[in-house]
Write a protein that holds these residues in place. Sequence first.
Motif, PDB file in Angstrom:
ATOM      1  N   GLU A 152       0.824  -1.211   0.000  1.00  0.00           N
ATOM      2  CA  GLU A 152       0.000   0.000   0.000  1.00  0.00           C
ATOM      3  C   GLU A 152       0.854   1.256   0.000  1.00  0.00           C
ATOM      4  O   GLU A 152       0.475   2.263  -0.574  1.00  0.00           O
ATOM      5  N   GLY A 182      -2.967   6.604  -9.571  1.00  0.00           N
ATOM      6  CA  GLY A 182      -3.586   5.919  -8.447  1.00  0.00           C
ATOM      7  C   GLY A 182      -2.804   5.975  -7.144  1.00  0.00           C
ATOM      8  O   GLY A 182      -2.985   5.113  -6.288  1.00  0.00           O
ATOM      9  N   TRP A 183      -1.957   7.005  -6.996  1.00  0.00           N
ATOM     10  CA  TRP A 183      -1.164   7.142  -5.781  1.00  0.00           C
ATOM     11  C   TRP A 183      -1.366   8.521  -5.167  1.00  0.00           C
ATOM     12  O   TRP A 183      -1.484   9.512  -5.881  1.00  0.00           O
ATOM     13  N   THR A 202       1.197   6.398  -1.449  1.00  0.00           N
ATOM     14  CA  THR A 202       0.162   5.562  -0.853  1.00  0.00           C
ATOM     15  C   THR A 202      -0.905   5.317  -1.905  1.00  0.00           C
ATOM     16  O   THR A 202      -1.397   6.267  -2.525  1.00  0.00           O
ATOM     17  N   ARG A 203      -1.244   4.057  -2.103  1.00  0.00           N
ATOM     18  CA  ARG A 203      -2.252   3.718  -3.119  1.00  0.00           C
ATOM     19  C   ARG A 203      -3.592   4.356  -2.775  1.00  0.00           C
ATOM     20  O   ARG A 203      -4.042   4.307  -1.635  1.00  0.00           O
ATOM     21  N   LEU A 204      -4.218   4.933  -3.789  1.00  0.00           N
ATOM     22  CA  LEU A 204      -5.571   5.454  -3.643  1.00  0.00           C
ATOM     23  C   LEU A 204      -6.548   4.316  -3.873  1.00  0.00           C
ATOM     24  O   LEU A 204      -6.311   3.450  -4.716  1.00  0.00           O
ATOM     25  N   GLU A 205      -7.636   4.319  -3.155  1.00  0.00           N
ATOM     26  CA  GLU A 205      -8.672   3.329  -3.405  1.00  0.00           C
ATOM     27  C   GLU A 205      -9.379   3.694  -4.699  1.00  0.00           C
ATOM     28  O   GLU A 205      -9.413   4.852  -5.101  1.00  0.00           O
ATOM     29  N   ALA A 206      -9.945   2.732  -5.364  1.00  0.00           N
ATOM     30  CA  ALA A 206     -10.596   2.942  -6.663  1.00  0.00           C
ATOM     31  C   ALA A 206     -11.615   4.072  -6.608  1.00  0.00           C
ATOM     32  O   ALA A 206     -11.712   4.880  -7.523  1.00  0.00           O
ATOM     33  N   GLU A 207     -12.384   4.159  -5.542  1.00  0.00           N
ATOM     34  CA  GLU A 207     -13.402   5.207  -5.408  1.00  0.00           C
ATOM     35  C   GLU A 207     -12.757   6.593  -5.378  1.00  0.00           C
ATOM     36  O   GLU A 207     -13.235   7.522  -6.012  1.00  0.00           O
ATOM     37  N   ARG A 219      -9.944   7.521  -6.720  1.00  0.00           N
ATOM     38  CA  ARG A 219      -9.337   7.842  -8.000  1.00  0.00           C
ATOM     39  C   ARG A 219     -10.305   8.558  -8.932  1.00  0.00           C
ATOM     40  O   ARG A 219      -9.917   9.389  -9.717  1.00  0.00           O
TER      41      ARG A 219
END
Length: 104
Positions: free
Chosen positions: A30, A71-72, A94-99, A101
């Motif tokens: 993550e 997506g980060w 840090t990875r963004l959640e799909a929502e 993005r």
Amino acid sequence: MHVSQANGTQRDAHDWQSALDRALAAHGGEDAFAHYPHVAYAFPSSSPNPYTREYPLLDYRGLKEWATHRGWRVRPAPERAPEGEEYSPPVRFTRLEAEARRYH
């Protein structure tokens, strides 16, 4: 995460961005961290770096836009900076959640 090192004057920003993109794509966690100089070579500011001449000042606005598109979320990680390098801390991705993005 590791972005291979090379002299920043020998590789242009696009090459550094490509290396950073590959490293982030290969990272499974993550959170990922990158050394400040590596990211500064990928996103150099037009302003001179007042702290060192070894690498450019980082263009956080350009980096943030690039990272969000991939997506980060990006922010400095001063708690991981080695002593004496508080002005060039590692950069945390840090990875963004799909929502999240969809709204960036």
